[in-house]
Scaffold this active site. Sequence first.
Site, PDB file in Angstrom:
ATOM      1  N   SER A   1       6.533   5.960 -12.361  1.00 20.66           N
ATOM      2  CA  SER A   1       7.624   6.711 -11.684  1.00 20.66           C
ATOM      3  C   SER A   1       7.347   7.050 -10.412  1.00 20.66           C
ATOM      4  O   SER A   1       8.026   7.194  -9.536  1.00 20.66           O
ATOM      5  CB  SER A   1       8.504   7.601 -12.699  1.00 20.66           C
ATOM      6  OG  SER A   1       7.955   8.520 -13.122  1.00 20.66           O
TER       7      SER A   1
ATOM      8  N   VAL B   1      17.333 -11.717  -4.554  1.00 26.73           N
ATOM      9  CA  VAL B   1      18.076 -10.388  -4.643  1.00 26.73           C
ATOM     10  C   VAL B   1      18.527 -10.227  -6.115  1.00 26.73           C
ATOM     11  O   VAL B   1      19.192  -9.207  -6.248  1.00 26.73           O
ATOM     12  CB  VAL B   1      19.470 -10.695  -3.845  1.00 26.73           C
ATOM     13  CG1 VAL B   1      18.992 -10.803  -2.451  1.00 26.73           C
ATOM     14  CG2 VAL B   1      20.247 -11.808  -4.291  1.00 26.73           C
TER      15      VAL B   1
ATOM     16  N   ARG C   1      16.917  -5.972  -8.587  1.00 28.02           N
ATOM     17  CA  ARG C   1      17.981  -4.823  -8.157  1.00 28.02           C
ATOM     18  C   ARG C   1      17.575  -3.597  -7.618  1.00 28.02           C
ATOM     19  O   ARG C   1      18.091  -2.946  -7.001  1.00 28.02           O
ATOM     20  CB  ARG C   1      18.919  -4.532  -9.536  1.00 28.02           C
ATOM     21  CG  ARG C   1      19.623  -5.821  -9.801  1.00 28.02           C
ATOM     22  CD  ARG C   1      20.123  -5.773 -11.389  1.00 28.02           C
ATOM     23  NE  ARG C   1      18.808  -5.962 -12.111  1.00 28.02           N
ATOM     24  CZ  ARG C   1      18.850  -5.936 -13.456  1.00 28.02           C
ATOM     25  NH1 ARG C   1      19.972  -5.657 -14.141  1.00 28.02           N
ATOM     26  NH2 ARG C   1      17.795  -6.275 -14.176  1.00 28.02           N
TER      27      ARG C   1
ATOM     28  N   ARG D   1      31.149 -22.556   5.734  1.00 28.07           N
ATOM     29  CA  ARG D   1      29.617 -22.469   5.399  1.00 28.07           C
ATOM     30  C   ARG D   1      29.614 -22.912   3.757  1.00 28.07           C
ATOM     31  O   ARG D   1      28.750 -23.133   3.132  1.00 28.07           O
ATOM     32  CB  ARG D   1      29.323 -20.890   5.140  1.00 28.07           C
ATOM     33  CG  ARG D   1      30.001 -20.171   4.311  1.00 28.07           C
ATOM     34  CD  ARG D   1      29.498 -18.552   4.356  1.00 28.07           C
ATOM     35  NE  ARG D   1      30.527 -17.761   3.426  1.00 28.07           N
ATOM     36  CZ  ARG D   1      30.157 -16.666   2.959  1.00 28.07           C
ATOM     37  NH1 ARG D   1      29.000 -16.372   3.091  1.00 28.07           N
ATOM     38  NH2 ARG D   1      30.910 -15.970   2.502  1.00 28.07           N
TER      39      ARG D   1
ATOM     40  N   ALA E   1       7.138   1.304  -4.290  1.00 29.99           N
ATOM     41  CA  ALA E   1       5.900   0.479  -4.741  1.00 29.99           C
ATOM     42  C   ALA E   1       6.125   0.282  -6.270  1.00 29.99           C
ATOM     43  O   ALA E   1       5.411  -0.662  -6.827  1.00 29.99           O
ATOM     44  CB  ALA E   1       4.583   1.609  -4.567  1.00 29.99           C
ATOM     45  N   ARG E   2       6.688   1.020  -7.195  1.00 30.39           N
ATOM     46  CA  ARG E   2       6.874   0.713  -8.591  1.00 30.39           C
ATOM     47  C   ARG E   2       7.674  -0.842  -8.535  1.00 30.39           C
ATOM     48  O   ARG E   2       7.367  -1.568  -9.442  1.00 30.39           O
ATOM     49  CB  ARG E   2       7.661   1.758  -9.225  1.00 30.39           C
ATOM     50  CG  ARG E   2       7.969   1.593 -10.787  1.00 30.39           C
ATOM     51  CD  ARG E   2       9.070   2.536 -11.300  1.00 30.39           C
ATOM     52  NE  ARG E   2       8.714   2.498 -12.663  1.00 30.39           N
ATOM     53  CZ  ARG E   2       9.296   3.381 -13.561  1.00 30.39           C
ATOM     54  NH1 ARG E   2      10.302   4.236 -12.983  1.00 30.39           N
ATOM     55  NH2 ARG E   2       9.138   3.385 -14.696  1.00 30.39           N
TER      56      ARG E   2
ATOM     57  N   ASN F   1       6.546  -4.603 -10.262  1.00 28.92           N
ATOM     58  CA  ASN F   1       7.230  -5.533 -11.086  1.00 28.92           C
ATOM     59  C   ASN F   1       7.481  -6.875 -10.450  1.00 28.92           C
ATOM     60  O   ASN F   1       7.488  -7.800 -10.863  1.00 28.92           O
ATOM     61  CB  ASN F   1       8.581  -4.920 -11.413  1.00 28.92           C
ATOM     62  CG  ASN F   1       9.747  -5.557 -12.274  1.00 28.92           C
ATOM     63  OD1 ASN F   1       9.137  -6.022 -13.376  1.00 28.92           O
ATOM     64  ND2 ASN F   1      10.811  -5.854 -11.959  1.00 28.92           N
TER      65      ASN F   1
ATOM     66  N   ARG G   1       6.690 -12.525  -9.533  1.00 34.12           N
ATOM     67  CA  ARG G   1       6.790 -13.607  -8.654  1.00 34.12           C
ATOM     68  C   ARG G   1       5.498 -14.223  -8.265  1.00 34.12           C
ATOM     69  O   ARG G   1       5.452 -15.334  -7.416  1.00 34.12           O
ATOM     70  CB  ARG G   1       7.797 -13.276  -7.662  1.00 34.12           C
ATOM     71  CG  ARG G   1       9.163 -12.842  -7.918  1.00 34.12           C
ATOM     72  CD  ARG G   1       9.663 -13.915  -8.771  1.00 34.12           C
ATOM     73  NE  ARG G   1      11.361 -13.511  -8.955  1.00 34.12           N
ATOM     74  CZ  ARG G   1      12.140 -14.166  -9.509  1.00 34.12           C
ATOM     75  NH1 ARG G   1      12.013 -15.505  -9.709  1.00 34.12           N
ATOM     76  NH2 ARG G   1      13.553 -13.902  -9.580  1.00 34.12           N
TER      77      ARG G   1
END
Length: 233
Positions: free
Chosen positions: A59, A82, A85, A145, A162-163, A167, A172
């Site tokens: 944290s 996206v 979250r 579109r 940064a946390r 993740n 990824r």
Amino acid sequence: MAHYASRMKVTLVAHTPEPELACALAAKTCHAAKMPKGGMTREGMKRMLDIVISSGHTSVLEHASFTFAIEGVSRSLTHQLVRHRMASYSQQSQRHVKLKDFEYVIPPKIAGNPKASNMFRDEMARLSKVYGQLAEMGMPLEDARYVLPNAATSNIVVTMNARSLHNFFELRTCLRAQWEIRKLANLMLKEVQKTAPLLFEWAGPICKARGICLEGVTDCKFYQLYVKKKKSL
Ligand SMILES: Cc1cc2nc3c(=O)[nH]c(=O)nc-3n(C[C@H](O)[C@H](O)[C@H](O)COP(=O)(O)OP(=O)(O)OC[C@H]3O[C@@H](n4cnc5c(N)ncnc54)[C@H](O)[C@@H]3O)c2cc1C
């Protein structure tokens, strides 16, 4: 109409001033009788950050934020992006921006196969024409579109602390992630490692960061490099 297999551009446009110090000081505060004053030595920061990162007390990493401008990526990628979250996003609007002769990403495997590549390009040209015709007929851009493909490129600004970045990188930069978002994650990782090496020294796929693999793919080169090596220590 333009097409791009590798036009992706990632720029670290802003970040918390002294991101390593902000997080290290936050960590130090947790175990200090009095509020720590002033700066810390590089060794002191490294010691503190290594402890919190390896113990999962992450944290404190929320005190440093990083903002990236990301250009020329597909809508497929931004849809995956996206889903993370714990971040803030601002994306080019397909409701307000007219994407005349829209640019698109061709996945490398399709680009490398002449027949598939021709089919793909023909379809992009057809969709671009229909989009343009709908717009010329006075149809609202927000409706035209609907014919735009996942391959159409987009620009997006993302801010993560940064946390959340740790993740994001664990998930990824893993070889199981799709090639395009993996490429993005690796470019973002490179940027933050330049700016805040103490925060991101161990960042990367979960196997590198934590010595475990949740995907169970034992023949993966990263598994051999990070998990197997760690188990045999
Ligand atoms: C290889 C791969 C394949 C994928 N395939 C699919 C797929 O087929 N279908 C699909 O829908 N998605 C898929 N995803 C997306 C994935 O499920 C996640 O939505 C995405 O990776 C975001 O991860 P996250 O939730 O950890 O990140 P964030 O949303 O940034 O969340 C960060 C962390 O905060 C906590 N958190 C956030 N929100 C909540 C909450 N509401 N409740 C409790 N804890 C919370 C969790 O600990 C979480 O790990 C895939 C992802 C990867 C990497």
